[in-house]
Design a protein around this motif. Structure first.
Motif, PDB file in Angstrom:
ATOM      1  N   PRO A 135      37.476  35.191  10.094  1.00 25.82           N
ATOM      2  CA  PRO A 135      37.970  35.091   8.720  1.00 25.82           C
ATOM      3  C   PRO A 135      38.474  33.692   8.412  1.00 25.82           C
ATOM      4  O   PRO A 135      39.071  33.027   9.252  1.00 25.82           O
ATOM      5  N   GLY A 136      38.226  33.243   7.220  1.00 25.48           N
ATOM      6  CA  GLY A 136      38.772  31.971   6.791  1.00 25.48           C
ATOM      7  C   GLY A 136      37.817  30.815   6.991  1.00 25.48           C
ATOM      8  O   GLY A 136      36.846  30.878   7.729  1.00 25.48           O
ATOM      9  N   LEU A 137      38.132  29.721   6.309  1.00 27.77           N
ATOM     10  CA  LEU A 137      37.279  28.535   6.282  1.00 27.77           C
ATOM     11  C   LEU A 137      37.930  27.380   7.021  1.00 27.77           C
ATOM     12  O   LEU A 137      39.130  27.143   6.901  1.00 27.77           O
ATOM     13  N   ALA A 138      37.130  26.658   7.778  1.00 25.38           N
ATOM     14  CA  ALA A 138      37.565  25.454   8.479  1.00 25.38           C
ATOM     15  C   ALA A 138      36.353  24.564   8.670  1.00 25.38           C
ATOM     16  O   ALA A 138      35.214  25.005   8.543  1.00 25.38           O
ATOM     17  N   GLY A 139      36.577  23.307   8.977  1.00 28.64           N
ATOM     18  CA  GLY A 139      35.477  22.382   9.202  1.00 28.64           C
ATOM     19  C   GLY A 139      34.975  21.767   7.910  1.00 28.64           C
ATOM     20  O   GLY A 139      35.702  21.646   6.924  1.00 28.64           O
ATOM     21  N   TRP A 140      33.703  21.380   7.887  1.00 32.62           N
ATOM     22  CA  TRP A 140      33.169  20.533   6.829  1.00 32.62           C
ATOM     23  C   TRP A 140      33.207  21.168   5.456  1.00 32.62           C
ATOM     24  O   TRP A 140      33.273  20.460   4.446  1.00 32.62           O
ATOM     25  N   ILE A 141      33.191  22.487   5.364  1.00 32.11           N
ATOM     26  CA  ILE A 141      33.221  23.126   4.054  1.00 32.11           C
ATOM     27  C   ILE A 141      34.562  22.912   3.354  1.00 32.11           C
ATOM     28  O   ILE A 141      34.663  23.077   2.128  1.00 32.11           O
ATOM     29  N   VAL A 142      35.585  22.506   4.096  1.00 31.47           N
ATOM     30  CA  VAL A 142      36.886  22.244   3.486  1.00 31.47           C
ATOM     31  C   VAL A 142      36.875  20.901   2.737  1.00 31.47           C
ATOM     32  O   VAL A 142      37.688  20.687   1.836  1.00 31.47           O
ATOM     33  N   TRP A 143      35.964  20.008   3.094  1.00 28.27           N
ATOM     34  CA  TRP A 143      35.899  18.718   2.402  1.00 28.27           C
ATOM     35  C   TRP A 143      35.770  18.887   0.881  1.00 28.27           C
ATOM     36  O   TRP A 143      36.503  18.252   0.116  1.00 28.27           O
ATOM     37  N   PRO A 144      34.848  19.732   0.386  1.00 30.31           N
ATOM     38  CA  PRO A 144      34.792  19.904  -1.070  1.00 30.31           C
ATOM     39  C   PRO A 144      36.101  20.402  -1.673  1.00 30.31           C
ATOM     40  O   PRO A 144      36.422  20.045  -2.817  1.00 30.31           O
ATOM     41  N   MET A 145      36.849  21.197  -0.938  1.00 24.86           N
ATOM     42  CA  MET A 145      38.145  21.655  -1.445  1.00 24.86           C
ATOM     43  C   MET A 145      39.083  20.467  -1.656  1.00 24.86           C
ATOM     44  O   MET A 145      39.774  20.371  -2.676  1.00 24.86           O
TER      45      MET A 145
ATOM     46  N   ALA B  53      48.798  21.361  -1.195  1.00 27.12           N
ATOM     47  CA  ALA B  53      47.487  21.906  -0.834  1.00 27.12           C
ATOM     48  C   ALA B  53      46.804  21.051   0.223  1.00 27.12           C
ATOM     49  O   ALA B  53      46.201  21.576   1.172  1.00 27.12           O
ATOM     50  N   LEU B  54      46.886  19.730   0.098  1.00 26.46           N
ATOM     51  CA  LEU B  54      46.265  18.851   1.096  1.00 26.46           C
ATOM     52  C   LEU B  54      46.938  19.007   2.453  1.00 26.46           C
ATOM     53  O   LEU B  54      46.284  18.885   3.500  1.00 26.46           O
ATOM     54  N   HIS B  55      48.238  19.277   2.460  1.00 29.16           N
ATOM     55  CA  HIS B  55      48.960  19.533   3.713  1.00 29.16           C
ATOM     56  C   HIS B  55      48.325  20.707   4.451  1.00 29.16           C
ATOM     57  O   HIS B  55      48.159  20.669   5.684  1.00 29.16           O
ATOM     58  N   ALA B  56      47.945  21.750   3.729  1.00 30.51           N
ATOM     59  CA  ALA B  56      47.301  22.902   4.358  1.00 30.51           C
ATOM     60  C   ALA B  56      45.860  22.589   4.761  1.00 30.51           C
ATOM     61  O   ALA B  56      45.418  22.919   5.867  1.00 30.51           O
ATOM     62  N   MET B  57      45.127  21.908   3.889  1.00 32.05           N
ATOM     63  CA  MET B  57      43.701  21.679   4.139  1.00 32.05           C
ATOM     64  C   MET B  57      43.464  20.723   5.294  1.00 32.05           C
ATOM     65  O   MET B  57      42.510  20.873   6.060  1.00 32.05           O
ATOM     66  N   THR B  58      44.326  19.718   5.440  1.00 34.93           N
ATOM     67  CA  THR B  58      44.101  18.730   6.504  1.00 34.93           C
ATOM     68  C   THR B  58      44.213  19.360   7.883  1.00 34.93           C
ATOM     69  O   THR B  58      43.692  18.809   8.859  1.00 34.93           O
ATOM     70  N   GLN B  59      44.847  20.525   7.994  1.00 32.91           N
ATOM     71  CA  GLN B  59      44.975  21.210   9.274  1.00 32.91           C
ATOM     72  C   GLN B  59      43.719  22.006   9.624  1.00 32.91           C
ATOM     73  O   GLN B  59      43.617  22.547  10.729  1.00 32.91           O
ATOM     74  N   ARG B  60      42.770  22.049   8.701  1.00 33.40           N
ATOM     75  CA  ARG B  60      41.500  22.747   8.945  1.00 33.40           C
ATOM     76  C   ARG B  60      40.310  21.793   8.920  1.00 33.40           C
ATOM     77  O   ARG B  60      39.219  22.147   9.317  1.00 33.40           O
ATOM     78  N   PHE B  61      40.509  20.582   8.437  1.00 34.56           N
ATOM     79  CA  PHE B  61      39.450  19.569   8.414  1.00 34.56           C
ATOM     80  C   PHE B  61      40.124  18.213   8.409  1.00 34.56           C
ATOM     81  O   PHE B  61      40.581  17.738   9.423  1.00 34.56           O
ATOM     82  N   THR B  62      40.202  17.553   7.298  1.00 33.39           N
ATOM     83  CA  THR B  62      40.996  16.356   7.081  1.00 33.39           C
ATOM     84  C   THR B  62      41.103  16.138   5.584  1.00 33.39           C
ATOM     85  O   THR B  62      40.168  16.469   4.845  1.00 33.39           O
TER      86      THR B  62
END
Length: 380
Positions: A95-105, A123-132
């Motif tokens: 479940p959940g998204l991580a890796g390159w698909i988070v870049w568009p987010m 939001a970026l604080h959360a996203m950077t922990q799954r991609f950058t």
């Protein structure tokens, strides 16, 4: 042949993103999102794909920015391990998204969050922990500098190594693929207190970013990095020494006198050196050329030597420009003769255009030219 980078964002990831976003918000129109995001996707390169999918997000997320951020955050997978870097793979059926698909987010946040920067940075604080979020952070540094610097200072002590790395990586003056932060190219002062706090971070992932950030600064302000070494290299623990060594790489190759001296490499070679390049005639895309270096030390004491070489690449309009390549770091004993051999490839690459003609090669020992040779390059 290696898979093209652009395929890291693909229709399969878009499909999974639609499923996870729908699970996070039942009102999400995953059919429309998938249709918009995949139409024309195959024709785009990687960065353009990230922006293309971000546009599909804008068309299907809630109009309210805070609510839209909440949907994206709820769709995320648990944080990835720091040593996964930014290339964390898609997690299959997890479940959940991580890796390159988070870049568009993150691209969506950067494009639509400047009017609500506090929520966007959350939001970026959360996203950077799954991609950058290193690329998405930069517009906020430009548009909201006071908030950005205060936030980054707080993030220096965040429990996540991904977030601490973002402090350094997202504020690099010349981040590859990222918006150039011209104010920091001109004056890197605002980032220096942050780097001082992070240079002894427990995570090598964070320290590598600090090294790359300092190396960026070295390209425009070599004296700043030389001053940094004067202050932070003496009595440095091993992890900091390794980080500072990596941070010094450009200035060492350029033969910066202060930086070489800081590393005990400032002294000229006591002895002689010869350089031979073979074959004398080489073909682009062939086997390359071989460099043979013979060092003969005449000192009565051991010498620590940084041995590099510079190839003078022929330019289209005539003349040549030198590119320094890493060679060897070694200690030669008193009176020792040492032979060093290295193969130099001559393959077509996207970042350099080769032209036929004589390519001079300089041998550099501790930043000083001590011998010269060369080769004639043919393109066929």
């Amino acid at each position: 042949m290696a898979e093209p980078f652009k395929h890291l964002i693909n229709a399969g990831l878009v499909q999974k993103a639609g499923e996870q976003l729908h699970a996070a918000w039942r009102g999400f129109d995953r059919a429309t999102f998938t249709q918009l995001a995949t139409t024309g996707l195959d024709a785009l390169e990687l960065k353009a794909r990230a922006r293309h999918v971000a546009a599909a997000l804008q068309a299907t997320l809630p109009d309210d920015f805070d609510a839209a951020c909440g949907v994206l955050e709820r769709s995320l997978a648990p944080p990835v391990a720091p040593d996964a870097g930014i290339v964390a793979p898609d997690r299959g059926d997890a479940p959940g998204l991580a890796g390159w698909i988070v870049w568009p987010m993150t691209e969506w946040v950067a494009a639509h969050g400047l009017a609500e920067p506090e929520r966007a940075l959350q939001a970026l604080h959360a996203m950077t922990q799954r991609f950058t979020a290193e690329w998405a952070l930069r517009p906020f540094i430009v548009q909201h500098p006071a908030l950005a610097w205060a936030t980054l200072a707080r993030w220096c002590s965040d429990e996540s190594a991904h977030v601490r790395r973002l402090v350094s990586e997202g504020s690099r003056p010349r981040l590859p693929w990222g918006l150039r932060l011209q104010s920091l190219v001109d004056d890197p002062g605002p980032t220096l207190p942050l780097l001082a706090r992070l240079q002894d971070d427990d995570s090598d992932y964070v320290r590598r970013s600090v090294a790359n950030h300092l190396n960026d600064i070295a390209k425009d302000h070599p004296a700043v990095v030389a001053d940094w070494l004067d202050q932070h290299l003496p009595s440095a623990p091993p992890t900091r020494r390794a980080m500072l060594r990596h941070a010094s790489r450009t200035l060492i190759k350029q033969g910066d006198a202060r930086v070489l001296a800081a590393w005990g490499l400032g002294a000229a070679l006591k002895g002689s050196a010869t350089l031979t390049v073979s074959p004398e005639h080489a073909v682009l895309g062939g086997d390359g050329v071989t460099l043979q270096v013979v060092l003969h030390a005449t000192s009565r004491q051991p010498q620590v030597l940084e041995v590099d070489y510079a190839v003078h690449h022929v330019k289209a309009a005539g003349g040549a420009t030198a590119k320094v390549f890493k060679g060897w770091r070694l200690t030669v004993a008193a009176g020792e003769q040492r032979t060093l051999i290295k193969r130099h490839a001559l393959k077509p690459i996207t970042t350099r255009r080769y032209h036929a003609g004589w390519h001079a090669v300089d041998l550099l020992v501790n930043g000083q030219v001590v011998a010269q040779a060369g080769f004639e390059l043919r393109l066929d």
